[in-house]
Write a protein that holds these residues in place. Structure first.
Motif, short mmCIF file in Angstrom:
data_model
loop_
_atom_site.label_atom_id
_atom_site.label_comp_id
_atom_site.label_asym_id
_atom_site.label_seq_id
_atom_site.Cartn_x
_atom_site.Cartn_y
_atom_site.Cartn_z
N LEU A 82 -92.32 111.22 6.46
CA LEU A 82 -92.45 110.60 7.78
C LEU A 82 -91.46 111.25 8.73
N TYR A 83 -91.98 111.85 9.80
CA TYR A 83 -91.16 112.35 10.89
C TYR A 83 -91.28 111.33 12.03
N ILE A 84 -90.17 110.73 12.40
CA ILE A 84 -90.21 109.70 13.45
C ILE A 84 -89.14 110.02 14.49
N SER A 85 -89.52 109.99 15.75
CA SER A 85 -88.65 110.55 16.79
C SER A 85 -88.66 109.72 18.06
N THR A 86 -87.51 109.67 18.71
CA THR A 86 -87.41 109.11 20.05
C THR A 86 -87.51 110.20 21.11
N ASP A 87 -87.73 111.45 20.66
CA ASP A 87 -87.80 112.62 21.53
C ASP A 87 -89.10 113.37 21.21
N PHE A 88 -90.05 113.34 22.14
CA PHE A 88 -91.35 113.95 21.88
C PHE A 88 -91.23 115.44 21.61
N ASP A 89 -90.40 116.15 22.37
CA ASP A 89 -90.27 117.60 22.19
C ASP A 89 -89.74 117.94 20.80
N ALA A 90 -88.77 117.14 20.31
CA ALA A 90 -88.23 117.38 18.97
C ALA A 90 -89.30 117.16 17.91
N LEU A 91 -90.10 116.14 18.09
CA LEU A 91 -91.19 115.88 17.14
C LEU A 91 -92.22 116.99 17.21
N ASN A 92 -92.50 117.47 18.39
CA ASN A 92 -93.47 118.56 18.56
C ASN A 92 -93.01 119.81 17.82
N ASP A 93 -91.71 120.10 17.90
CA ASP A 93 -91.16 121.25 17.17
C ASP A 93 -91.35 121.08 15.67
N ALA A 94 -91.07 119.87 15.17
CA ALA A 94 -91.23 119.61 13.74
C ALA A 94 -92.68 119.73 13.31
N TYR A 95 -93.58 119.26 14.14
CA TYR A 95 -95.01 119.34 13.84
C TYR A 95 -95.48 120.79 13.79
N ARG A 96 -95.02 121.57 14.76
CA ARG A 96 -95.43 122.97 14.83
C ARG A 96 -94.91 123.77 13.64
N GLU A 97 -93.69 123.43 13.19
CA GLU A 97 -93.07 124.20 12.11
C GLU A 97 -93.37 123.63 10.72
N ARG A 98 -94.05 122.51 10.64
CA ARG A 98 -94.36 121.90 9.35
C ARG A 98 -95.18 122.85 8.48
N VAL A 99 -94.77 123.01 7.22
CA VAL A 99 -95.52 123.82 6.26
C VAL A 99 -96.33 122.88 5.38
N ASP A 100 -97.64 123.04 5.40
CA ASP A 100 -98.52 122.18 4.63
C ASP A 100 -98.45 122.52 3.14
N PRO A 101 -98.97 121.63 2.27
CA PRO A 101 -98.90 121.87 0.83
C PRO A 101 -99.54 123.19 0.39
N ASP A 102 -100.49 123.70 1.18
CA ASP A 102 -101.10 124.98 0.81
C ASP A 102 -100.29 126.18 1.27
N GLY A 103 -99.08 125.90 1.81
CA GLY A 103 -98.19 126.98 2.24
C GLY A 103 -98.41 127.45 3.66
N GLN A 104 -99.35 126.85 4.38
CA GLN A 104 -99.64 127.25 5.74
C GLN A 104 -98.81 126.44 6.73
N ARG A 105 -98.24 127.16 7.72
CA ARG A 105 -97.50 126.48 8.78
C ARG A 105 -98.49 125.95 9.80
N ARG A 106 -98.23 124.73 10.30
CA ARG A 106 -99.14 124.11 11.26
C ARG A 106 -99.37 125.00 12.47
N GLY A 107 -98.29 125.39 13.15
CA GLY A 107 -98.38 126.34 14.23
C GLY A 107 -99.11 125.87 15.48
N VAL A 108 -99.37 124.57 15.59
CA VAL A 108 -100.06 124.04 16.77
C VAL A 108 -99.24 122.91 17.38
N GLU A 109 -99.62 122.53 18.59
CA GLU A 109 -98.89 121.50 19.33
C GLU A 109 -99.48 120.11 19.05
N LEU A 110 -98.64 119.10 19.19
CA LEU A 110 -99.11 117.73 19.13
C LEU A 110 -99.98 117.42 20.35
#
Length: 417
Positions: A82-110
């Motif tokens: 769970l990524y939970i944030s009071t800062d949308f930009d910080a959460l967006n960075d985490a979402y973009r950089e998240r590596v999925d179980p198949d090894g692929q980085r999300r690479g997209v914006e919220l």
């Protein structure tokens, strides 16, 4: 209680009966029940500003949700972050950089409409609380809803969604689960959630499309699509569980969540369900039959085009949007709504935003005594706002909504850079 179009004018009278406060156990009882689940501690990444007490409260909320769903649905997992944030930009960075179980980085914006909301993706939940009301922040916003999506994926997922079908099963079941959790925690009753959904369905005024109604299904976009998959979806899941039980719902996801799996899990074909559910609509959510027609102008008497106008009604302690329309190029709108006991909320899309999904500015409300502008551009569901329409008149024609400033000035102040 079934609320049809003839009862819509008496919505305020429901206020004393639709909210039920339920006693809930303390933190020690939650920890004991959670320990009995024998799952690892959930991984929570806090982004933005949090006190130690707030972090502890969010952790307890996650455990409460796990306990609630394990006891109601017989399923639990801690295989998520769970990524939970009071800062949308910080959460967006985490979402973009998240590596999925198949090894692929999300690479997209919220999605741009997410400053208060959440999304679940495979083994991760992303929740932004930046623009949430304080009561929503206190229990982590949509944690329960998004965790149910984690359970869906944990069980086996859902076959490719064909627009509305089976998206209503995905979102409606998450709404059903989170509504029961909210009642357990004394926040709002399931009865209240049911009445909200029935009113929204009356405002939508359409049946749930079947799995083969591709042309009809594709017509639902924006607010209509959201109403269908969340509110009507909630009612559909409730209807199924009342007849087949919660285990059938979980079996549907375990089998793979397709049309054939629907028949196997619920012992009825999708078409048989749609037919029976349409009969249910005729009993509990007849379409609104009263028209509200008017024009929206700015301070210079210019038409405000492509604004969203929503009928707002009080249900319990919250004001709910139950029907809506968009102004045309001349600023004219037409919507079917309840005959009385409602006001008209006006929403404007920020520059560069998606005209269907936002982000939006809440400009204010038009009611019995004229237009009441909103101070901060955010619609709080417990704000008083305008006085609801009353009297003997049901159809209201020639309504005039006049903004006290230009559309450009209002958007510049509330939309930010």
């Amino acid at each position: 209680m079934a609320l049809n179009r003839t009862e819509a004018a008496r919505l305020v009278a429901l206020a004393a009966s639709v909210v039920v406060w339920v006693a809930c156990g303390g933190s020690e009882a939650v920890e004991e029940r959670w320990a009995a689940l024998e799952v690892p501690e959930p991984e929570i990444v806090f982004l933005g500003d949090w006190t130690d007490g707030e972090r502890a409260a969010i952790t307890r909320e996650v455990k409460r949700v796990q306990v609630s769903f394990a006891e109601r649905f017989g399923e639990v997992t801690s295989e998520f972050t769970l990524y939970i944030s009071t800062d949308f930009d910080a959460l967006n960075d985490a979402y973009r950089e998240r590596v999925d179980p198949d090894g692929q980085r999300r690479g997209v914006e919220l999605p741009e409409w997410l400053p208060c909301g959440g999304v679940a993706w495979r083994a991760a939940i992303f929740i932004s609380l930046e623009r949430c009301a304080e009561n929503e922040k206190a229990h982590g916003g949509p944690i329960a809803h998004e965790y149910f999506h984690i359970l869906q994926n944990h069980l086996g997922g859902v076959a490719g969604a064909d627009n509305v079908w089976p998206t209503w099963l995905i979102e409606g079941s998450a709404e059903y689960a989170s509504a029961h959790h909210a009642e357990e925690q004394g926040r709002a009753s399931v009865t209240w959630r049911r009445e909200v959904s029935r009113l929204v369905w009356s405002g939508l005024g359409r049946p749930l499309p079947g799995p083969y109604d591709a042309a009809v299904s594709s017509m639902f976009i924006g607010d209509a699509y959201t109403s269908l998959v969340y509110d009507v979806g909630f009612l559909g899941i409730e209807w199924l569980i009342e007849r087949r039980g919660a285990k059938a719902l979980m079996e549907f996801f375990r089998l793979g969540g397709g049309r054939r799996e629907f028949s196997e899990a619920f012992d009825m074909s999708p078409d048989e369900f749609v037919e029976a559910f349409e009969e249910h609509r005729q009993q509990v959510a007849l379409p609104f039959e009263w028209n509200s027609v008017g024009t929206v102008l700015d301070a210079n008497s210019r038409p405000v085009a492509y604004a969203q106008v929503r009928a707002l009604v009080w249900l319990g302690d919250e004001k709910i949007a139950v029907a809506g329309a968009t102004t045309n190029s001349e600023g004219v709108f037409r919507l079917a709504g309840p005959g009385n006991g409602y006001s008209l909320g006006l929403f404007l899309t920020c520059p560069g935003g998606n005209t269907v999904y936002g982000p939006r500015v809440f400009a204010g409300e038009r009611g019995e005594n004229g237009f009441v502008p909103d101070a901060d551009g955010l619609r709080e569901t417990d704000e008083q706002g305008a006085e609801p329409f009353s009297g003997e008149e049901r159809n209201r024609l020639g309504i005039l909504i006049e903004l006290p400033e230009t559309k450009a000035a209002l958007l510049e102040r509330h939309c930010g850079p």
